[in-house]
Structures are given as structure tokens and as C-alpha cells.
Design a protein around this motif. Structure first.
Motif, short mmCIF file in Angstrom:
data_model
loop_
_atom_site.label_atom_id
_atom_site.label_comp_id
_atom_site.label_asym_id
_atom_site.label_seq_id
_atom_site.Cartn_x
_atom_site.Cartn_y
_atom_site.Cartn_z
N SER A 105 -19.65 1.26 1.85
CA SER A 105 -19.96 1.30 0.42
C SER A 105 -21.42 1.68 0.21
O SER A 105 -22.32 0.98 0.69
N LEU A 119 -17.18 5.15 -1.70
CA LEU A 119 -16.51 4.26 -0.77
C LEU A 119 -15.76 5.12 0.23
O LEU A 119 -14.94 5.96 -0.17
N TRP A 128 -13.59 7.60 -1.97
CA TRP A 128 -13.69 7.37 -3.41
C TRP A 128 -15.10 7.72 -3.86
O TRP A 128 -16.08 7.33 -3.23
N SER A 136 -14.94 10.44 -11.57
CA SER A 136 -14.40 9.43 -10.67
C SER A 136 -13.19 10.02 -9.97
O SER A 136 -12.30 10.57 -10.62
N ALA A 177 -14.50 -4.18 -2.94
CA ALA A 177 -14.72 -2.84 -3.48
C ALA A 177 -13.41 -2.05 -3.55
O ALA A 177 -13.12 -1.38 -4.54
N LEU A 178 -12.61 -2.14 -2.50
CA LEU A 178 -11.33 -1.42 -2.50
C LEU A 178 -10.35 -2.03 -3.50
O LEU A 178 -9.52 -1.31 -4.07
N ALA A 181 -11.30 -0.54 -6.67
CA ALA A 181 -10.85 0.86 -6.68
C ALA A 181 -9.36 0.95 -7.01
O ALA A 181 -8.92 1.94 -7.62
N ILE A 202 -20.16 -4.70 -4.71
CA ILE A 202 -19.46 -4.15 -5.88
C ILE A 202 -20.15 -2.96 -6.55
O ILE A 202 -19.53 -2.32 -7.41
N ALA A 205 -18.28 0.44 -6.20
CA ALA A 205 -16.96 0.33 -6.85
C ALA A 205 -17.11 0.22 -8.36
O ALA A 205 -16.23 0.68 -9.11
N HIS A 206 -18.20 -0.39 -8.82
CA HIS A 206 -18.44 -0.50 -10.26
C HIS A 206 -18.47 0.88 -10.90
O HIS A 206 -17.80 1.12 -11.92
N ALA A 209 -14.87 2.52 -10.78
CA ALA A 209 -13.90 1.92 -11.70
C ALA A 209 -14.28 2.17 -13.16
O ALA A 209 -13.43 2.53 -13.99
N CYS A 238 -12.81 -6.81 -12.98
CA CYS A 238 -12.51 -5.38 -13.08
C CYS A 238 -11.06 -5.28 -13.53
O CYS A 238 -10.16 -5.75 -12.82
#
Length: 262
Positions: A105, A119, A128, A136, A177-178, A181, A202, A205-206, A209, A238
Motif C-alpha cells: 500500500s 494497492l 488498484w 479509480s 485496505a483490500l 477496495a 488506509i 485505499a481511502h 474508495a 467505508c
């Protein structure tokens, strides 16, 4: 910021994932692991990937700060205008157990907002990417977050849940994180944690998402603030934007009754 080659950031993260894969085999326990604190597992791979990422990312932005799970103690540049916020292996428990639910990450934070995240989940063959401004994707495919409206029956990544909770269980990677996602890709509807966590878990991933259309806040529905010297955050929420109000109400009641976990 405009001068940073984000394609190179992605490539560096992918190289970090390839480095981690040298020590990972499906369903095989990883060697050279230990507990850095009770319940907190670390492996040689975590440290090797961390060293590699720091070396390469600092070349791209020499003035940027650095905040990482494995080298956060020096707080190098925390609070800088630009800061790399990195977890070399998020989901270490899955990594050392030979499971697939882990990733590399990497996020770039501007001020206190994450503006770019990647990610790399090599065991799942997924990459990702999220960039502030509406971009995204996973493996080049545009992401569209869950838009579910009904809380009852919503999809929750979990190993198991009591039937009375009336949720739909979907597979749970160890990496938070996943799991976030998954909401970004409409594979899950709500991911929540009331544990005091860390922003390197996070940050990337923030971006992914939020840019896919999910609501992303701390556990109590408040804005997440990044690039602090302590690296702490009160959980994360999330979810589908249509479930946000209901989720905040339920989580707030839980925290009031039980407190936040450490």
C-alpha cells in the motif's frame, strides 16, 4: 506535485509486490517472522519491501516526508507538505499464513489529504489505483462503489457473523485496505473498524474508495486527517453513501456502549 511520475509510483509498488512474492507461497507458512509487539507480526519481507519502497520513492520526491508502518518511529518528514504514507505489506497475517489477502500500500498525502493511492495485491493479481479528481481503477477497469440503500442484508467482509445480525458474509482479506477496495468495486457494502488504527493501513485505499464514490470517514463519521506525527486514526468507515447515516448511527451506539478498541 505535478512533477511526480505516478506511473513510476505504480511500477515501484509493483516491484515491491514482486519482492514480497519471493517469500510468499500459497498455503505455506512464511519463514523469518516474529512479533514486534504482542499480536503484531512482522517478517523479513516487510522490512525488505519497506527499504526498497523508501529508496525508490524518495528519488521521485526528495523533499517529501515519509510515514511507514515499519519505519515510522523516526517520523521522517511527518507533517511535510507532501508525505509518502506506506504499508509495505498490509495484511501481514495473511502473508505469513500463505493466504492471498495482503497487499503493498502506497499513498501520497498533500497537506492532510491523500491525493494518490496504489494497492498491489500480487497473490490476487490485482493492482488498484486511485487519484484525487475522480480516477479509480483495478487492473485498468474503472471502479464504481456500492450504492446499496438497504442496511439489512448488506455485504460485510467477515469470517462469520451471528445470524441475528442479518448481514451477508463475503470473503474477508486480512488487509483492511483490500476490504475497503471491495466497497470501491461493489463487492462489499460496508467495512468498519472501531479499533484505533494507523493511517498507513488506509490512506491509499481511502483515495481508491472515495474516488469510486464510497463514503470514507473515521468510525464516527468524521473526516480522516492524515500526515500526523502519531499516525493514528480512530477506526474507519467505508461504505455505500446511501448507508452512511445508518452506519454512523449504529457504530456510534456501539462505541458509546463498548468503547474503541486498541
Amino acid at each position: 506535485m505535478a512533477d511526480i511520475d505516478f506511473d513510476r509510483v505504480i511500477a515501484i509498488a509493483e516491484e515491491g509486490g514482486a519482492l514480497a512474492m519471493r517469500d510468499w507461497k500459497l498455503d505455506k507458512l512464511a519463514a523469518k517472522t516474529w512479533e514486534k509487539s504482542p499480536g503484531q507480526i512482522v517478517s523479513d519481507a516487510d522490512l525488505a519491501v519497506d527499504r526498497f519502497l523508501r529508496s525508490e520513492l524518495e528519488k521521485l520526491a526528495p523533499s517529501a516526508g515519509w510515514l511507514s508502518e515499519e519505519t515510522h518511529i523516526d517520523q521522517s518528514g511527518a507533517g511535510a507538505e507532501l508525505t509518502w504514507v506506506v504499508d509495505p505489506i498490509d495484511g501481514t497475517k495473511d502473508f505469513v499464513a500463505g493466504k492471498t489477502g495482503w497487499c503493498v500500500s502506497v499513498a501520497l498525502v498533500h497537506g492532510d489529504d491523500p491525493i494518490f493511492g496504489v494497492l498491489v495485491a500480487p497473490a490476487m493479481q490485482e493492482v488498484w489505483v486511485g487519484k484525487a479528481g475522480g480516477h479509480s481503477e483495478v487492473n485498468g477497469r474503472a471502479l464504481h462503489a456500492s450504492q446499496r440503500r438497504q442496511y439489512e442484508g448488506c455485504r460485510i467482509p467477515a469470517e462469520s457473523l451471528p445470524p441475528e445480525m442479518k448481514f451477508t458474509v463475503v470473503p474477508k482479506p486480512n488487509s483492511i485496505a483490500l476490504r475497503m477496495a471491495m466497497v470501491a468495486d461493489d463487492r462489499a457494502d460496508v467495512v468498519a473498524s472501531t479499533r484505533w488504527g494507523h493511517e498507513w493501513d488506509i490512506a491509499a485505499a481511502h483515495v481508491i474508495a472515495a474516488e469510486a464514490g464510497a463514503s470514507v470517514t473515521n468510525a464516527l463519521g468524521q473526516n480522516l486527517v492524515y500526515n500526523g506525527t502519531h499516525g493514528k486514526a480512530l477506526g474507519v468507515l467505508c461504505c455505500s453513501p446511501n448507508l452512511f447515516g445508518d452506519a454512523v448511527e449504529r457504530i456510534g451506539k456501539y462505541v458509546t456502549e463498548n468503547g474503541a478498541s486498541h
